[in-house]
Structures are given as C-alpha cells and as structure tokens.
Enzyme design. Structure first.
Site: not given
Length: 314
Positions: A35-36, A144, A147, A170, A179-180
């Site tokens: 995703g990042h 997110d 945020q 994603v 996600s982590s």
C-alpha cells in the site's frame, strides 16, 4: 538515499527547494508494505523528488509492545518504489522535552476513529512532517480516509502550501486491505477477514439501489460478517464532512468497520464521495493473495507484483 536524521533531511530538502524542484511526500510509521509502495510510486511519478519519512510516532501508537518495523527493509521498499530519499528520525528529535504543540480539531478525530483511535496524534505527526518537508504534494491512502480528510482540513486551515492527494486502497483479491497488521494473520484468517469488506461493499450496493436508512443498511450487512476468530467492534456509516453517524444516507459518506483479533484492531473503509463511486465502487487496486501461509515477507515483495487499478468486481 537514506537520511538518518532531521538535520540531514533538512539539508537535502533545502537543496531540492533551491533547485526549484517539486516534492512529493509519503509519511509513515514504518513497516512499509505494498500500500505504501503505491503511494510512493505516485509521488515519484508526479513530482521531481519523492521523499518517504519513517518514524513510529510515539504519541500516536497505543501503549504496549514496541512497534515492529525493519528500517533496512523499509529503505529497500521505498527506494525500489521510486523514492529519492527516505528520512528516518528518533523520539529525541521529533518530541524533545518541552514539546507541547498539537493540532486540535475538536472532537472530529474522535468521531472519525472511535474511542480507541488516536487520529489527533496522527494528524499532528503528519502536519509536523509536512511543515518540515515543505512538499508540493503529499500522498495518503483511502484505506485511512479519516486521517487523510483531517490532514487535508488541517493543511487548509493552517494555510500550508501543499496539495493533499488521495490514493486508492490496495486490496487482496478477497477484499482485505493491505496493512502492516496482516503480518500477524495466516491465510485462513485473511479469508475470514474478507467478510468485513463484503459487508461494507454490500452496504454501498444497497445504498446505490436506493436504500437510505442507515440503520436498516447496517442490520442487513451484519449477517454477512462470518467471524470465528475475530470480533466485530463497529460497523458505521458516517458523513465524510462531519464524521457523525448518518440516519439517512447522504453523499459524501464513509462506510467503516473494525474487526478485532490477536489484540489488534483491523479497520476497513469505503469512501463514497460522489454518485459515480456509489454506483460503481471505488477504484481500488487489486493484488493476488500470497500463496504461502507465511505473511511476514509481504513488506518486501516487489512493487512490480501489484496489479492494475480496477473497479470493485468481487
């Protein structure tokens, strides 16, 4: 390039500004994943310089075990996705003794994330990084969206010269957003988590059919959530401007759900800003599920393994 302090980062950013180049930033807690990588790829494609920041924000993270991330892996993923530089830092630099300035947005962060959320602290961290890096554009994922919207409002309110850009979520092919947190779950648990997305997308489709009562929509979606090893913490439809629970559906809105397992909160959201998204679904990015039960390697998979953007079609 890895810049291991704020002072090194400042020298780099000053040089970029002197050359008149545009900067795109991606601000993270570490533990980078695909995703990042999508955020970084877009920042690199749309700007002269892409900067990734890594700092496990101590005011944002809940008390408990130390945040898990591997800086060397994060550097490799960021540079592989197109970043020009990754800046990392420490608590001593970010929040030295005497630090006392926070971004206040009333109870909006609480409404957006619920009583267990820490969006106020998250927004403060993002705004500090934006003030430091002075980006032309900063990139936030729709996973997110709470945020992202709060940061966008803070940037406007504080007259910061930065464009906030939203990037599609994603997801694995079963609907679970990358996600982590997923490194803590095996493949069967991922499949179980997928029912949360199915419920959220059911809500969107029913709203598109004309069902306007939020209470009825939520009641119809809950039976679709087939959890055995997880618990459903919340299922909500909130206004994207107010973050208040809606009675009757009105655009723009956010459909959100939170699952809890292994002591972790696993959120999912669908942002519906307009009629096209309501009817067709968001332009999520879909990737294949890992073949192995071992999900610890997800953070370092090649960016080239991601799929193309596509509409929801599950």
């Amino acid at each position: 390039m890895h810049l291991a302090s704020l002072s090194a980062g400042k020298t780099f950013i000053t040089d970029v500004a002197r050359r008149g180049q545009t900067i795109g930033t991606v601000h993270t807690l570490g533990a980078l994943h695909l995703g990042h990588a999508e955020l970084i790829r877009r920042a690199a494609a749309e700007n002269d310089v892409a900067i990734v920041t890594v700092y496990p924000n101590k005011i944002q993270l809940s008390p408990g075990p130390e945040y898990e991330f591997n800086l060397e892996d994060d550097i490799a993923l960021a540079l592989g996705a197109g970043a020009s530089a990754l800046i990392s830092t420490t608590d001593a630099e970010m929040f030295p003794p005497g630090y006392r300035t926070f971004v206040s947005q009333g109870d909006y962060p609480l409404r957006a994330s619920g009583p267990h959320g820490l969006l106020k602290e998250g927004v403060t961290g993002c705004i500090r990084w934006i003030c430091f890096a002075r980006p032309t554009r900063s990139y936030f994922g729709l996973k997110d969206i709470g945020q992202a919207l709060l940061v966008k409002q803070a940037v406007a309110d504080l007259l910061l010269d930065c464009e906030i850009r939203f990037v599609p979520t994603v997801r694995y092919r079963n609907g679970v957003p990358i996600s982590s947190r997923l490194r803590h779950f095996n493949r069967s648990e991922l499949d179980e988590l997928s029912s949360l997305f199915m419920a959220l997308d059911h809500l969107r489709k029913e709203a598109a059919r004309g069902v306007s009562c939020a209470k009825s929509l939520i009641a119809s979606a809950k039976p679709l959530i087939k959890f055995r090893r997880f618990e459903l913490e919340s299922l909500r439809i909130v206004g994207a401007d107010s973050f208040e629970d809606q009675g009757q559906i009105e655009l723009p809105f956010i459909i959100s759900g939170i699952a809890v397992g292994h002591g972790l909160r696993v959120p999912d959201k669908i942002y519906v800003p307009d009629q096209d998204t309501l009817l067709d679904g968001p332009a999520d990015i879909w990737i294949d599920l890992p073949e192995s039960e071992d999900l610890m390697s997800l953070h370092t998979r090649r960016l080239g393994e991601t799929g193309c953007g596509s509409r929801i079609g599950l």
